[in-house]
Design a protein around this motif. Structure first.
Motif, PDB file in Angstrom:
ATOM      1  N   GLY A  53      33.909  17.032  47.620  1.00  0.00           N
ATOM      2  CA  GLY A  53      33.164  16.137  46.737  1.00  0.00           C
ATOM      3  C   GLY A  53      32.362  16.838  45.667  1.00  0.00           C
ATOM      4  N   ASP A  54      32.299  18.171  45.704  1.00  0.00           N
ATOM      5  CA  ASP A  54      31.548  18.922  44.692  1.00  0.00           C
ATOM      6  C   ASP A  54      32.358  18.980  43.399  1.00  0.00           C
ATOM      7  OD1 ASP A  54      29.450  19.560  46.494  1.00  0.00           O
ATOM      8  OD2 ASP A  54      30.551  21.323  47.221  1.00  0.00           O
ATOM      9  N   ALA A  55      31.781  18.476  42.323  1.00  0.00           N
ATOM     10  CA  ALA A  55      32.482  18.468  41.034  1.00  0.00           C
ATOM     11  C   ALA A  55      32.417  19.833  40.348  1.00  0.00           C
ATOM     12  CB  ALA A  55      31.894  17.397  40.125  1.00  0.00           C
ATOM     13  N   THR A  56      31.323  20.577  40.596  1.00  0.00           N
ATOM     14  CA  THR A  56      31.125  21.863  39.940  1.00  0.00           C
ATOM     15  C   THR A  56      30.479  22.842  40.920  1.00  0.00           C
ATOM     16  OG1 THR A  56      28.894  21.324  39.177  1.00  0.00           O
ATOM     17  CG2 THR A  56      30.729  20.720  37.698  1.00  0.00           C
ATOM     18  N   MET A 110      38.622  17.588  35.814  1.00  0.00           N
ATOM     19  CA  MET A 110      38.689  19.018  36.049  1.00  0.00           C
ATOM     20  C   MET A 110      38.416  19.266  37.533  1.00  0.00           C
ATOM     21  SD  MET A 110      36.362  22.195  34.569  1.00  0.00           S
ATOM     22  CE  MET A 110      36.313  21.492  32.973  1.00  0.00           C
ATOM     23  N   SER A 111      39.185  20.155  38.131  1.00  0.00           N
ATOM     24  CA  SER A 111      38.995  20.477  39.540  1.00  0.00           C
ATOM     25  C   SER A 111      37.843  21.462  39.720  1.00  0.00           C
ATOM     26  CB  SER A 111      40.277  21.092  40.109  1.00  0.00           C
ATOM     27  OG  SER A 111      40.463  22.402  39.588  1.00  0.00           O
ATOM     28  N   LEU A 112      37.357  21.576  40.940  1.00  0.00           N
ATOM     29  CA  LEU A 112      36.311  22.542  41.248  1.00  0.00           C
ATOM     30  C   LEU A 112      36.814  23.959  40.981  1.00  0.00           C
ATOM     31  CD1 LEU A 112      33.469  23.117  42.300  1.00  0.00           C
ATOM     32  CD2 LEU A 112      34.407  23.037  44.627  1.00  0.00           C
ATOM     33  N   HIS A 113      38.064  24.206  41.291  1.00  0.00           N
ATOM     34  CA  HIS A 113      38.691  25.504  41.023  1.00  0.00           C
ATOM     35  C   HIS A 113      38.621  25.816  39.527  1.00  0.00           C
ATOM     36  CE1 HIS A 113      41.970  28.431  40.523  1.00  0.00           C
ATOM     37  NE2 HIS A 113      41.834  28.705  41.808  1.00  0.00           N
ATOM     38  N   ASP A 114      38.998  24.838  38.698  1.00  0.00           N
ATOM     39  CA  ASP A 114      38.968  25.025  37.239  1.00  0.00           C
ATOM     40  C   ASP A 114      37.539  25.266  36.746  1.00  0.00           C
ATOM     41  OD1 ASP A 114      41.710  24.593  37.165  1.00  0.00           O
ATOM     42  OD2 ASP A 114      41.519  22.488  36.559  1.00  0.00           O
ATOM     43  N   ASP A 115      36.583  24.516  37.302  1.00  0.00           N
ATOM     44  CA  ASP A 115      35.191  24.709  36.927  1.00  0.00           C
ATOM     45  C   ASP A 115      34.743  26.125  37.271  1.00  0.00           C
ATOM     46  OD1 ASP A 115      32.356  23.718  36.228  1.00  0.00           O
ATOM     47  OD2 ASP A 115      32.140  24.532  38.265  1.00  0.00           O
ATOM     48  N   ALA A 116      35.100  26.598  38.455  1.00  0.00           N
ATOM     49  CA  ALA A 116      34.705  27.946  38.868  1.00  0.00           C
ATOM     50  C   ALA A 116      35.252  29.001  37.912  1.00  0.00           C
ATOM     51  CB  ALA A 116      35.170  28.225  40.295  1.00  0.00           C
ATOM     52  N   VAL A 117      36.496  28.848  37.492  1.00  0.00           N
ATOM     53  CA  VAL A 117      37.081  29.794  36.539  1.00  0.00           C
ATOM     54  C   VAL A 117      36.287  29.774  35.234  1.00  0.00           C
ATOM     55  CG1 VAL A 117      39.127  30.289  35.129  1.00  0.00           C
ATOM     56  CG2 VAL A 117      39.393  29.752  37.565  1.00  0.00           C
ATOM     57  N   LEU A 118      35.972  28.586  34.729  1.00  0.00           N
ATOM     58  CA  LEU A 118      35.201  28.489  33.486  1.00  0.00           C
ATOM     59  C   LEU A 118      33.806  29.096  33.635  1.00  0.00           C
ATOM     60  CD1 LEU A 118      36.123  24.929  32.166  1.00  0.00           C
ATOM     61  CD2 LEU A 118      36.767  27.143  31.192  1.00  0.00           C
ATOM     62  N   VAL A 119      33.142  28.816  34.757  1.00  0.00           N
ATOM     63  CA  VAL A 119      31.807  29.363  35.003  1.00  0.00           C
ATOM     64  C   VAL A 119      31.867  30.888  35.018  1.00  0.00           C
ATOM     65  CG1 VAL A 119      30.015  29.616  36.779  1.00  0.00           C
ATOM     66  CG2 VAL A 119      30.861  27.340  36.170  1.00  0.00           C
ATOM     67  N   LEU A 120      32.845  31.426  35.719  1.00  0.00           N
ATOM     68  CA  LEU A 120      32.951  32.883  35.836  1.00  0.00           C
ATOM     69  C   LEU A 120      33.352  33.533  34.516  1.00  0.00           C
ATOM     70  CD1 LEU A 120      34.533  32.942  39.361  1.00  0.00           C
ATOM     71  CD2 LEU A 120      32.265  33.844  38.741  1.00  0.00           C
ATOM     72  N   LYS A 121      34.207  32.887  33.752  1.00  0.00           N
ATOM     73  CA  LYS A 121      34.563  33.434  32.442  1.00  0.00           C
ATOM     74  C   LYS A 121      33.353  33.457  31.518  1.00  0.00           C
ATOM     75  CE  LYS A 121      39.511  32.635  32.279  1.00  0.00           C
ATOM     76  NZ  LYS A 121      40.633  31.930  31.629  1.00  0.00           N
ATOM     77  N   GLY A 122      32.464  32.487  31.680  1.00  0.00           N
ATOM     78  CA  GLY A 122      31.281  32.409  30.830  1.00  0.00           C
ATOM     79  C   GLY A 122      30.070  33.151  31.364  1.00  0.00           C
ATOM     80  N   TYR A 123      30.175  33.694  32.564  1.00  0.00           N
ATOM     81  CA  TYR A 123      29.032  34.387  33.178  1.00  0.00           C
ATOM     82  C   TYR A 123      28.751  35.689  32.441  1.00  0.00           C
ATOM     83  CZ  TYR A 123      26.397  37.041  36.677  1.00  0.00           C
ATOM     84  OH  TYR A 123      25.456  37.810  37.320  1.00  0.00           O
ATOM     85  N   ASP A 124      27.541  35.802  31.913  1.00  0.00           N
ATOM     86  CA  ASP A 124      27.129  36.980  31.143  1.00  0.00           C
ATOM     87  C   ASP A 124      26.593  38.047  32.091  1.00  0.00           C
ATOM     88  OD1 ASP A 124      26.173  38.842  29.361  1.00  0.00           O
ATOM     89  OD2 ASP A 124      24.585  37.559  28.561  1.00  0.00           O
ATOM     90  N   THR A 125      27.340  39.120  32.264  1.00  0.00           N
ATOM     91  CA  THR A 125      26.928  40.198  33.166  1.00  0.00           C
ATOM     92  C   THR A 125      26.045  41.217  32.460  1.00  0.00           C
ATOM     93  OG1 THR A 125      28.918  41.481  32.672  1.00  0.00           O
ATOM     94  CG2 THR A 125      29.023  39.965  34.549  1.00  0.00           C
ATOM     95  N   GLY A 126      25.832  41.022  31.161  1.00  0.00           N
ATOM     96  CA  GLY A 126      25.026  41.986  30.411  1.00  0.00           C
ATOM     97  C   GLY A 126      25.667  43.364  30.486  1.00  0.00           C
ATOM     98  N   ALA A 127      24.861  44.366  30.709  1.00  0.00           N
ATOM     99  CA  ALA A 127      25.370  45.736  30.815  1.00  0.00           C
ATOM    100  C   ALA A 127      25.557  46.155  32.267  1.00  0.00           C
ATOM    101  CB  ALA A 127      24.403  46.689  30.116  1.00  0.00           C
ATOM    102  N   ASP A 128      25.562  45.189  33.189  1.00  0.00           N
ATOM    103  CA  ASP A 128      25.650  45.482  34.619  1.00  0.00           C
ATOM    104  C   ASP A 128      27.116  45.637  35.034  1.00  0.00           C
ATOM    105  OD1 ASP A 128      25.681  45.358  37.455  1.00  0.00           O
ATOM    106  OD2 ASP A 128      23.809  44.229  37.455  1.00  0.00           O
ATOM    107  N   ALA A 129      27.542  46.872  35.210  1.00  0.00           N
ATOM    108  CA  ALA A 129      28.936  47.163  35.545  1.00  0.00           C
ATOM    109  C   ALA A 129      29.326  46.589  36.905  1.00  0.00           C
ATOM    110  CB  ALA A 129      29.178  48.674  35.521  1.00  0.00           C
ATOM    111  N   ALA A 130      28.416  46.605  37.859  1.00  0.00           N
ATOM    112  CA  ALA A 130      28.719  46.067  39.186  1.00  0.00           C
ATOM    113  C   ALA A 130      28.947  44.557  39.124  1.00  0.00           C
ATOM    114  CB  ALA A 130      27.593  46.395  40.162  1.00  0.00           C
ATOM    115  N   GLN A 131      28.143  43.852  38.326  1.00  0.00           N
ATOM    116  CA  GLN A 131      28.329  42.412  38.173  1.00  0.00           C
ATOM    117  C   GLN A 131      29.637  42.111  37.434  1.00  0.00           C
ATOM    118  OE1 GLN A 131      26.246  39.406  39.198  1.00  0.00           O
ATOM    119  NE2 GLN A 131      26.187  41.095  40.666  1.00  0.00           N
ATOM    120  N   GLU A 132      29.978  42.929  36.446  1.00  0.00           N
ATOM    121  CA  GLU A 132      31.248  42.730  35.737  1.00  0.00           C
ATOM    122  C   GLU A 132      32.430  42.949  36.679  1.00  0.00           C
ATOM    123  OE1 GLU A 132      34.126  41.764  33.104  1.00  0.00           O
ATOM    124  OE2 GLU A 132      31.984  41.321  32.980  1.00  0.00           O
TER     125      GLU A 132
END
Length: 182
Positions: A84-87, A1-23
């Protein structure tokens, strides 16, 4: 998996809660990565993702900040992703280790603590920072890097007096994570 792909997965899984600005930021980051295949790298003229980490002492009453050499501001450790960063998490941990001089840092939780988008000078116009928190091991001794003018531990209640709102927000979110919340 590329770093780009990891970033997409991390961001898709990032829980912003009820914070509209973070969403809104989460969506901005995902749009950026969808539009720019090189959106992880400093060479992307539209801006790029960066990774950082707020270093917390093992007693959990202080944070280590760096007086950034170029910006002359007290900030968390962090910077550009490297090939060299994997994630994203590995990039944040590498940056925190390099800039603090502390081996054995451990990231808190399962992902980012907060997102922060800030302008930078051209040719790149934005840093889309994915911010983590890390705990230093007992007995850790910091060491100033070439990117820093100084390193200093600050009590939680001192941070607002030396750092900008983005660092204060990162500290607040980090304390929420330490307290078991989001």
């Amino acid at each position: 998996m590329s770093l780009h792909d990891d970033a997409v997965l991390v961001l898709k899984g990032y829980d912003t809660g009820a914070d509209a600005a973070q969403e809104e930021l989460r969506q901005t980051y995902l749009h950026h990565l969808a539009r720019y295949p090189d959106g992880m790298w400093k060479t992307c003229g539209a801006g790029h993702l960066t990774a950082s980490a707020l270093v917390v002492d093992p007693e959990r009453g202080r944070v280590l900040l760096t007086l950034h050499r170029k910006l002359r501001m007290w900030l968390q450790m962090g910077g550009h992703c490297e090939p060299g960063d994997a994630t994203l998490a590995a990039a944040a941990l590498r940056e925190a280790t390099e800039e603090s001089g502390i081996a054995g840092l451990a990231l808190l939780g399962g992902g980012p603590v907060v997102l922060d988008r800030h302008p930078i000078p051209a040719p790149c116009h934005w840093h889309l920072d994915v911010q983590y928190a890390a705990v230093a091991p007992p007995g850790a001794a910091e060491r100033i890097s070439d990117e820093s003018l100084d390193l200093r531990w600050f009590a939680y209640d001192e941070v607002a007096g030396v750092a900008d709102a983005s660092v204060v927000r990162l500290l607040e979110r980090t304390r929420d994570v330490l307290d078991g919340g989001r």
